[in-house]
Design a protein around this motif. Structure first.
Motif, PDB file in Angstrom:
ATOM      1  N   HIS A 264       0.840  -1.196   0.000  1.00 28.18           N
ATOM      2  CA  HIS A 264       0.000   0.000   0.000  1.00 28.18           C
ATOM      3  C   HIS A 264       0.877   1.249   0.000  1.00 28.18           C
ATOM      4  O   HIS A 264       2.077   1.185   0.252  1.00 28.18           O
ATOM      5  CB  HIS A 264      -0.915   0.004   1.233  1.00 28.18           C
ATOM      6  CG  HIS A 264      -1.684  -1.267   1.427  1.00 28.18           C
ATOM      7  ND1 HIS A 264      -2.897  -1.516   0.823  1.00 28.18           N
ATOM      8  CD2 HIS A 264      -1.398  -2.389   2.142  1.00 28.18           C
ATOM      9  CE1 HIS A 264      -3.324  -2.728   1.166  1.00 28.18           C
ATOM     10  NE2 HIS A 264      -2.432  -3.270   1.974  1.00 28.18           N
ATOM     11  N   PHE A 265       0.248   2.392  -0.265  1.00 24.73           N
ATOM     12  CA  PHE A 265       0.912   3.694  -0.204  1.00 24.73           C
ATOM     13  C   PHE A 265       2.162   3.711  -1.077  1.00 24.73           C
ATOM     14  O   PHE A 265       3.270   3.999  -0.606  1.00 24.73           O
ATOM     15  CB  PHE A 265       1.258   4.073   1.240  1.00 24.73           C
ATOM     16  CG  PHE A 265       0.106   3.940   2.195  1.00 24.73           C
ATOM     17  CD1 PHE A 265      -1.067   4.676   2.016  1.00 24.73           C
ATOM     18  CD2 PHE A 265       0.166   3.061   3.260  1.00 24.73           C
ATOM     19  CE1 PHE A 265      -2.131   4.533   2.903  1.00 24.73           C
ATOM     20  CE2 PHE A 265      -0.892   2.915   4.141  1.00 24.73           C
ATOM     21  CZ  PHE A 265      -2.051   3.663   3.954  1.00 24.73           C
ATOM     22  N   ASP A 266       1.949   3.365  -2.348  1.00 30.37           N
ATOM     23  CA  ASP A 266       3.047   3.382  -3.320  1.00 30.37           C
ATOM     24  C   ASP A 266       4.192   2.478  -2.875  1.00 30.37           C
ATOM     25  O   ASP A 266       5.359   2.843  -2.921  1.00 30.37           O
ATOM     26  CB  ASP A 266       3.550   4.816  -3.531  1.00 30.37           C
ATOM     27  CG  ASP A 266       4.432   4.938  -4.762  1.00 30.37           C
ATOM     28  OD1 ASP A 266       4.281   4.104  -5.684  1.00 30.37           O
ATOM     29  OD2 ASP A 266       5.274   5.858  -4.794  1.00 30.37           O
ATOM     30  N   HIS A 267       3.834   1.267  -2.409  1.00 31.05           N
ATOM     31  CA  HIS A 267       4.777   0.220  -2.001  1.00 31.05           C
ATOM     32  C   HIS A 267       5.561   0.559  -0.729  1.00 31.05           C
ATOM     33  O   HIS A 267       6.550  -0.108  -0.422  1.00 31.05           O
ATOM     34  CB  HIS A 267       5.763  -0.096  -3.131  1.00 31.05           C
ATOM     35  CG  HIS A 267       5.113  -0.473  -4.414  1.00 31.05           C
ATOM     36  ND1 HIS A 267       4.453  -1.656  -4.599  1.00 31.05           N
ATOM     37  CD2 HIS A 267       4.991   0.218  -5.586  1.00 31.05           C
ATOM     38  CE1 HIS A 267       3.972  -1.711  -5.824  1.00 31.05           C
ATOM     39  NE2 HIS A 267       4.270  -0.589  -6.440  1.00 31.05           N
ATOM     40  N   LYS A 268       5.101   1.547   0.020  1.00 32.35           N
ATOM     41  CA  LYS A 268       5.821   1.900   1.244  1.00 32.35           C
ATOM     42  C   LYS A 268       5.430   1.004   2.424  1.00 32.35           C
ATOM     43  O   LYS A 268       6.231   0.794   3.332  1.00 32.35           O
ATOM     44  CB  LYS A 268       5.577   3.368   1.597  1.00 32.35           C
ATOM     45  CG  LYS A 268       6.252   4.347   0.645  1.00 32.35           C
ATOM     46  CD  LYS A 268       6.072   5.781   1.112  1.00 32.35           C
ATOM     47  CE  LYS A 268       6.826   6.748   0.200  1.00 32.35           C
ATOM     48  NZ  LYS A 268       6.676   8.158   0.652  1.00 32.35           N
ATOM     49  N   PHE A 269       4.207   0.521   2.415  1.00 29.86           N
ATOM     50  CA  PHE A 269       3.742  -0.322   3.510  1.00 29.86           C
ATOM     51  C   PHE A 269       3.356  -1.687   2.957  1.00 29.86           C
ATOM     52  O   PHE A 269       2.677  -1.800   1.945  1.00 29.86           O
ATOM     53  CB  PHE A 269       2.545   0.305   4.217  1.00 29.86           C
ATOM     54  CG  PHE A 269       1.958  -0.567   5.295  1.00 29.86           C
ATOM     55  CD1 PHE A 269       2.638  -0.768   6.483  1.00 29.86           C
ATOM     56  CD2 PHE A 269       0.736  -1.210   5.106  1.00 29.86           C
ATOM     57  CE1 PHE A 269       2.108  -1.582   7.479  1.00 29.86           C
ATOM     58  CE2 PHE A 269       0.200  -2.027   6.089  1.00 29.86           C
ATOM     59  CZ  PHE A 269       0.893  -2.213   7.284  1.00 29.86           C
ATOM     60  N   ASN A 270       3.800  -2.729   3.645  1.00 34.11           N
ATOM     61  CA  ASN A 270       3.522  -4.091   3.213  1.00 34.11           C
ATOM     62  C   ASN A 270       3.096  -4.932   4.395  1.00 34.11           C
ATOM     63  O   ASN A 270       3.607  -4.771   5.509  1.00 34.11           O
ATOM     64  CB  ASN A 270       4.767  -4.693   2.560  1.00 34.11           C
ATOM     65  CG  ASN A 270       4.529  -6.094   2.051  1.00 34.11           C
ATOM     66  OD1 ASN A 270       5.183  -7.036   2.474  1.00 34.11           O
ATOM     67  ND2 ASN A 270       3.572  -6.249   1.152  1.00 34.11           N
TER      68      ASN A 270
END
Length: 729
Positions: A264-270
């Motif tokens: 999520h959040f442009d691959h910042k949170f996984n």
């Protein structure tokens, strides 16, 4: 189960023949241990170098003036690689010129440069990639290591008990001579079954992305419990995916696994969530097993070069065991259980949480840190012929480690990599021994608390003098302390402090892009096992010297091979008539050959042969073979993957004779088995497979020991069939 076990060779302890051993440990007159003056200067020097490395790493300019055009190109290439190996994004890794590690399957990693730093050592290193791992059908994660050359798995038939394995001449009881890490965190326990035993039952096979096996104590990052080798395991932590796995097989075997990941959040949170359920009725009488694992992982990247993670894991197991049977019973009916084993087995529960930090402070300065806390409690019920007992262990572990790396390009064909760091582990263990009747406690025999501290600091460096020579050096110092309390009597005792320094060194010589030679040497140690280290009359530190030479060759594009000769020696003692008596040296040496052939696209032929000549030198067992170490181990197989998604593999394993007692009066002839797998991928998402284990229905036992006047057998399974379905999106 078959009577009280006789002392094993692996339970023997060792001491140097002189007052000072190779690692400079000195015993104080009052029974304490302290560093001698040489080691004090060594430790001071190490700390100075550590601070110096931290200082120069911050003091070097990122942009140096370079006049040589060739050097400019080298620096630009390095920058490009650094961009590729950002914390975000996966990269493939394969051995190149001058790199002596070997791949088993395709290896894909999050940070290519960091992984290369961990495996690019002057010794025998093997990697199993995820594409190979997802072709396996296993009852537990330790079985995945069957593919490693020179590795022998020893199934004790207890679902939550750490199984044994043999590597480089070490007959590791419960695997206790091998340090194992999962996502950088050591999992070796202090008191459950054996001092330093790693429990692979707590790891789901389908959760693993890669396994790296470092043979021998050649990496300065690791100290206690790593004398035979290091096993580094990386699990799946990132990505948008949905994976599931279902397997049904012989004797009511069922295994289900599901894993979900989203970014999520442009691959910042996984986030990743996984769960496993496994159970089996077992082939032998009284051999039911159940196991559950669940994982939750969250990772956040506020910037491209920083990753912060939180992982949690719970594990639960419940099992029964048929126990060990005598040779006569095994020949009559290997399926039978020991007569008094109807209530034998165990239970185990584990919970753990860990914090992870990966930070590229600069493009050439990575920092890795881990903080974790783990608790587990376990009971093992066993009747060894004199009535059932319960061994109960409750243990909590608090640990922290950090590693700071620095990479410096000196000129076009020369660079240096320096790693410095520390690790600390605190074990709080309670061990109880009970007399029981059908798992019901009747009387207590012992109830003791143990505190065990281990703090280590290290420095290691790789130096490329030019394109032909790479030099390696490392130094590590470990501090140990602790105390114990007898909860039945109230007696307390401090453990004597130990301070141990170990050294590593090696070289890789690149004859050409296709041929490399390598050599290494290292010292390591083993502390007195479990409660022995707390006793007033305890053995000394057991020191060990290891060395290896080898060659890696890629004479043709379709042929890759590696040969190594390994050697180690240690001074062994045994407790006889109230004192520790020298048993001579245990000399472990042998040859290892690994060959990969790629004759056609999609076709791989693999073979590996290990010849072991591990014997005692001097003492009452002079010239005898070290127990439980096979004279040879031969693995060979062929695998074909078509472009249409259909594949098959045939795997053959031949394990030679080993002796079951130190007098060499008893032995087991060894065994050979073959496994066959066929699989088909449908629309790149579904894969169905059929596995036939032990296709020739051989009667064999992976573990045979000697006690109570007879060889004792833990029977292995006959021919078994497994149908599996995998989904990967």
């Amino acid at each position: 189960m078959g009577g009280l076990p006789a002392p094993k060779e692996s339970d023997a302890v060792a001491t140097p023949p002189f007052y000072f051993n190779r690692m400079g440990v000195r015993k104080k007159k009052e029974g304490k241990f302290e560093m001698n003056s040489n080691n004090k200067f060594t430790l001071i020097a190490v700390m100075i170098i550590l601070f110096f490395c931290f200082g120069i790493s911050n003091g070097f300019s990122d942009e140096q003036k370079i006049d040589d055009d060739k050097t400019k190109k080298s620096v630009e290439k390095s920058r490009t690689e650094d961009k590729e190996t950002s914390i975000q994004g996966k990269q493939k890794i394969t051995p190149g010129p001058g790199e002596v590690f070997m791949n088993i399957g395709e290896v894909v990693v999050e940070a290519k440069s960091e992984t290369k730093a961990n495996i690019d050592l002057p010794g025998s290193v093997d990697i199993i990639g995820e594409d190979q791992l997802r072709k396996e059908v296993t009852s537990n994660a330790l079985e995945l290591l069957r593919r490693i050359p020179g590795f022998i798995y020893r199934d004790y038939g207890n679902g939550g008990v750490p199984n044994g394995f043999t590597m480089r001449g070490f007959n590791s009881n419960h695997g206790s001579d091998n340090l194992v890490t999962i996502d950088g965190i050591p999992i070796n326990d202090h008191f459950w079954q054996e001092d330093g035993a790693p429990d692979f039952n707590q790891l789901t096979s389908e959760e693993i992305e890669s396994i790296v096996v470092i043979k021998g104590p050649i990496d300065a990052r690791y100290g206690n419990w790593g004398r035979a080798g290091i096993v580094n395991i990386e699990t799946r932590k990132r990505g948008d995916f949905l994976k599931s796995y279902l397997s049904l097989g012989s004797w009511g075997t069922r295994k289900a696994y599901v894993s979900f990941g989203s970014e999520h959040f442009d691959h910042k949170f996984n986030q990743v969530y996984s769960a496993e359920y496994y159970d089996t009725d077992g082939w032998r009488e009284n051999s039911e097993q159940k196991r559950q694992n669940a994982y939750a992982k969250w990772y956040y990247r506020p910037f491209s070069d920083i990753q912060i993670g939180l992982q949690t894991h719970v594990y639960k197991a419940d099992w029964s065991t048929g126990g060990y049977i005598t040779e006569e019973q095994w020949k009559d009916d290997p399926r039978q259980a020991f007569a008094s084993a109807q209530d034998d087995g165990g239970k185990k529960e584990l919970q753990e949480v860990s914090l992870h930090l990966d930070w590229n402070i600069k493009r050439d300065m990575p920092l890795e840190a881990r903080l974790w806390y783990k608790t587990n409690k376990a009971s093992r019920w066993a009747d060894w012929g004199g009535g059932q007992t319960e061994m109960f262990t409750k243990e909590s572990v608090l640990g922290i480690l950090a590693n700071l790396g620095y990479l410096k390009n000196l000129h076009s064909e020369s660079k240096i990599r320096v790693d410095s760091g520390f690790d600390w582990r605190y074990f709080d263990s309670n061990y109880q021994d009970w007399d029981t009747d059908a798992r019901v406690r009747t009387s207590v025999n012992s109830n003791d608390d143990y505190i065990f501290n281990n703090f280590g600091v290290y420095l290691k460096s790789n130096y490329d003098m030019n394109k032909y020579i790479r030099l390696f050096a490392g130094i590590r110092h470990d501090f140990f302390s602790g105390n114990t309390k007898n909860k039945l009597t109230g007696d307390k005792r401090d453990m004597d402090d130990y301070n141990v320094t170990t050294y590593k060194g090696g070289i890789i010589g690149n004859i050409s892009d296709r041929y490399s030679v390598y050599a290494n040497i290292g010292t390591t140690f083993t502390l007195p096992r479990k409660e022995l280290k707390y006793a007033e009359n305890h053995p000394d530190v057991n020191d060990l010297l290891f060395r290896e030479i080898g060659v890696k060759a890629n004479p043709f594009d379709w042929l890759l091979l590696r040969y190594a000769y390994f050697y180690s020696d240690e001074d062994v003692v045994a407790f006889v008539a109230g004192d520790y008596v020298s048993q001579g040296k245990a000399i472990r040496k042998g040859h290892e050959l690994e060959i990969n052939i790629f004759p056609l696209e999609g076709l791989t032929v693999f073979t590996a042969l290990t010849l072991d000549n591990s014997k005692f030198d001097g003492g009452p067992n002079d010239g005898n073979w070290v127990t439980s170490v096979p004279k040879y181990i031969w693995n060979t197989g062929v695998q074909y993957d078509s472009k249409f998604g259909t594949g098959a593999r045939l795997w053959y394993r031949d394990v030679g004779k080993w002796y079951t007692d130190t007098s060499n009066e008893h032995n087991y002839k060894g065994y050979n088995t073959a496994d066959f797998t066929i699989y088909h991928t449908i629309a790149d998402k579904w894969t169905v497979s059929l596995d036939i284990k032990n296709i020739f229905n051989q009667k064999y036992a992976e573990f045979v020991g000697f006690w109570s006047g007879s060889n004792q057998y833990m029977s292995s399974n006959p021919r078994g069939f497994y149908v599996s379905l995998r989904y990967n999106m």
